[in-house]
Design an enzyme around this catalytic site. Structure first.
Site, short mmCIF file in Angstrom:
data_model
loop_
_atom_site.label_atom_id
_atom_site.label_comp_id
_atom_site.label_asym_id
_atom_site.label_seq_id
_atom_site.Cartn_x
_atom_site.Cartn_y
_atom_site.Cartn_z
N ASN A 11 0.80 -1.22 0.00
CA ASN A 11 0.00 0.00 0.00
C ASN A 11 0.84 1.27 0.00
O ASN A 11 0.29 2.37 -0.07
CB ASN A 11 -0.97 -0.01 1.19
CG ASN A 11 -2.08 -1.03 1.01
OD1 ASN A 11 -2.33 -1.50 -0.09
ND2 ASN A 11 -2.71 -1.41 2.10
N ARG A 53 -7.85 -2.24 -7.32
CA ARG A 53 -8.51 -0.97 -7.08
C ARG A 53 -7.53 0.20 -7.08
O ARG A 53 -7.93 1.35 -7.28
CB ARG A 53 -9.27 -1.00 -5.76
CG ARG A 53 -8.38 -1.07 -4.53
CD ARG A 53 -9.20 -1.13 -3.25
NE ARG A 53 -8.38 -1.03 -2.06
CZ ARG A 53 -7.84 -2.06 -1.44
NH1 ARG A 53 -8.01 -3.27 -1.93
NH2 ARG A 53 -7.12 -1.91 -0.35
N ARG A 111 -16.25 0.59 -2.89
CA ARG A 111 -15.13 1.52 -2.72
C ARG A 111 -15.40 2.70 -3.62
O ARG A 111 -14.87 2.80 -4.72
CB ARG A 111 -13.81 0.84 -3.10
CG ARG A 111 -13.51 -0.41 -2.25
CD ARG A 111 -12.40 -1.19 -2.90
NE ARG A 111 -12.12 -2.41 -2.18
CZ ARG A 111 -11.23 -2.52 -1.20
NH1 ARG A 111 -10.58 -1.46 -0.81
NH2 ARG A 111 -11.01 -3.66 -0.59
N PRO A 112 -16.28 3.60 -3.19
CA PRO A 112 -16.72 4.66 -4.09
C PRO A 112 -15.57 5.59 -4.48
O PRO A 112 -14.73 5.94 -3.66
CB PRO A 112 -17.78 5.40 -3.26
CG PRO A 112 -17.46 5.07 -1.84
CD PRO A 112 -16.89 3.69 -1.86
N VAL A 113 -15.59 5.99 -5.76
CA VAL A 113 -14.58 6.93 -6.25
C VAL A 113 -15.11 8.35 -6.21
O VAL A 113 -14.42 9.27 -6.65
CB VAL A 113 -14.15 6.55 -7.69
CG1 VAL A 113 -13.50 5.19 -7.72
CG2 VAL A 113 -15.34 6.62 -8.65
N ASP A 114 -16.30 8.53 -5.66
CA ASP A 114 -16.89 9.87 -5.68
C ASP A 114 -16.04 10.88 -4.90
O ASP A 114 -16.01 12.07 -5.25
CB ASP A 114 -18.33 9.85 -5.15
CG ASP A 114 -18.43 9.35 -3.71
OD1 ASP A 114 -17.66 8.43 -3.36
OD2 ASP A 114 -19.27 9.86 -2.97
N GLN A 115 -15.35 10.41 -3.86
CA GLN A 115 -14.50 11.33 -3.09
C GLN A 115 -13.31 11.80 -3.93
O GLN A 115 -12.90 12.96 -3.85
CB GLN A 115 -14.02 10.67 -1.80
CG GLN A 115 -15.13 10.26 -0.86
CD GLN A 115 -15.98 11.43 -0.41
OE1 GLN A 115 -15.46 12.44 0.08
NE2 GLN A 115 -17.30 11.32 -0.58
N ILE A 135 -15.53 -0.65 8.59
CA ILE A 135 -14.97 -0.06 7.37
C ILE A 135 -15.65 -0.61 6.11
O ILE A 135 -16.13 0.13 5.27
CB ILE A 135 -13.45 -0.27 7.30
CG1 ILE A 135 -12.77 0.24 8.58
CG2 ILE A 135 -12.88 0.42 6.07
CD1 ILE A 135 -12.93 1.73 8.82
N ARG A 184 -1.52 -11.46 -4.23
CA ARG A 184 -1.68 -10.02 -4.50
C ARG A 184 -1.06 -9.17 -3.41
O ARG A 184 -0.70 -8.02 -3.65
CB ARG A 184 -3.17 -9.66 -4.60
CG ARG A 184 -3.86 -10.12 -5.89
CD ARG A 184 -5.28 -9.59 -5.97
NE ARG A 184 -5.31 -8.18 -5.61
CZ ARG A 184 -6.09 -7.67 -4.65
NH1 ARG A 184 -6.89 -8.45 -3.96
NH2 ARG A 184 -6.06 -6.39 -4.39
#
Length: 421
Positions: free
Chosen positions: A23, A93, A122-126, A331, A401
């Site tokens: 990460n 992602r 896992r919204p990408v709107d932020q 979460i 992964r």
């Protein structure tokens, strides 16, 4: 597909080197897109997600040379195609991390909506909200985020960005984009995970002006351009935590080289409360355990709280500990998918929405189980290490992964574990 065969019941002894953090490595690979000068990353883990990211940026035209020693040399001066296609990112992602750097340096980008583990939305709107605040024009169509600068603009504009939730990849995207923006950007409600300050330190080496990284408020002064650098990827705290739980569950005495206790304070505290001995030593962490430990209840939350990425592994430890523990997942909504597989091994777990109640049993018994996501895979490995008889774990491509040669490292500590092709 590869499988793991584990013959349980062996304590772990010796020492093991913790690899670089996935990460941290993924956003730092994307950070190379911000400059036309060469960037050298060391301590890069050998993981499927890293290989996918390298394939992705090479597809953009970036030169990326990788050595067996974990060194990656990147040169984005040859980048000609600022696009992240679905075919290359459908399993990962972290592809969304290319959006900010590409938009900041080139003024336009086309990035597929991300894939990854099936552990919840896992919204990408932020991401879109934050980059829009910096002036970007972004539309989502046909599964892609298509971003560009307004007519006549040459750079993004500094802005105050306050996200509705704490988002790690969002913080990283804004941090990278803001480095080349015109003026000052302030990130409110920023993520504080150790991978964030590690990325910020890399960007500072490249010439960025950043203050407050590691806190919830980060201030960035945009510069005209960034240059190359050399940077060492920070050790993986989740791999560290996974090995801590494995030793606590099986018993034994192991030194985790490069592990950093200060990055895992919530997990270390729970392990000590359970009865394990965890000691920060020069260059790593030593963990010692014997006999059944005491179950520990916990609630996942943003850093520096108990990490959601350690929930499944600690639950495996609770399964064979004394007493009953309550595990609350705040979460992700689908992060108890490992529970049914644990039950196949003899665990006693009841789920009610976001709460799992784990009643410890004296022993687990080996069986064939199936990995459903990355951290679930690790929890099943821990369960297999303590179970009587043989445990066969299927679909371990999830494990590959996020864990660098996990079975080889465990074998070096005395585990009876092998990969079946």
């Amino acid at each position: 597909m590869d499988k793991l065969l584990i013959r349980g019941g062996r304590p772990l002894h010796g020492d093991v080197a913790i690899s670089g953090a996935k990460n941290a490595a993924l956003p730092e690979l994307c950070a190379c897109l911000l400059t036309a000068e060469p960037v050298t990353l060391t301590n890069v883990p050998k993981l499927q997600d890293v290989a996918t990211m390298l394939k992705l940026i090479r597809n953009m035209g970036v030169s990326a040379e990788r050595s067996d020693e974990g060194v990656v040399v990147l040169d984005a001066s040859t980048l000609t195609n600022p696009e992240a296609p679905y075919e290359l990112v459908k399993t990962m992602r972290a592809s969304v991390l290319a959006l900010g750097p590409l938009l900041a340096r080139f003024g336009h980008a086309k990035v597929s909506l991300p894939g990854g583990c099936a552990i919840g939305s896992r919204p990408v709107d932020q991401h879109i909200k934050g980059l829009t605040a910096m002036g970007a024009e972004i539309v989502v169509e046909h599964g892609y985020m298509i971003a560009k600068l307004p007519e006549g603009w040459t750079r993004l504009k500094g802005a105050r960005i306050a996200t509705d939730m704490v988002t790690v990849t969002g913080t990283e995207n804004f941090l990278m984009a803001a480095c080349l923006a015109d003026g000052e950007t302030i990130l409110e409600n920023a993520a504080q995970e150790p991978e964030i300050p590690d990325l910020a330190e890399m960007l500072i080496k490249m010439g960025a002006k950043i203050e407050g990284h590691g806190t919830s408020r980060i201030r960035i002064q945009g510069v005209d351009k960034l240059h190359g650098c050399e940077h060492q990827v920070v050790a993986d705290r989740i791999e560290t935590g996974t090995f801590l739980c494995a030793v606590a569950a099986t018993g034994g005495d192991v030194l985790l080289r490069h592990g950093r206790a200060e990055h895992l304070e919530a997990v270390v505290e729970k392990l000590r409360d359970a009865g394990a001995t965890v000691t920060a030593v020069d260059g790593g962490i030593r963990v010692q355990s014997q006999g059944r430990l005491k179950s520990q209840s916990f609630r996942t939350t943003e850093y520096p709280g108990f990490p959601t990425d350690m929930q499944a592994q600690f639950m495996a430890l609770n399964c064979i500990s004394h007493g009953t523990a309550k595990v609350i997942e705040t979460i992700f909504e689908n992060r108890f998918m490992h529970v049914n597989e644990m039950v196949r091994l003899g665990a006693n777990i009841q789920i009610d929405g976001k709460v799992s109640v784990v009643e410890g049993v004296e022993k687990l018994s080996g069986a064939t189980v199936m990995a459903t996501d990355l951290r679930a895979s690790a929890s099943l490995v821990i369960a297999g290490l303590v179970a009587d008889g043989d445990t066969l774990i299927e679909r371990i491509y999830h494990l590959d992964r996020g864990y660098d040669q996990m079975e080889a490292k465990l074998r070096g500590l005395g585990a009876d574990i092998e990969r079946i092709k």
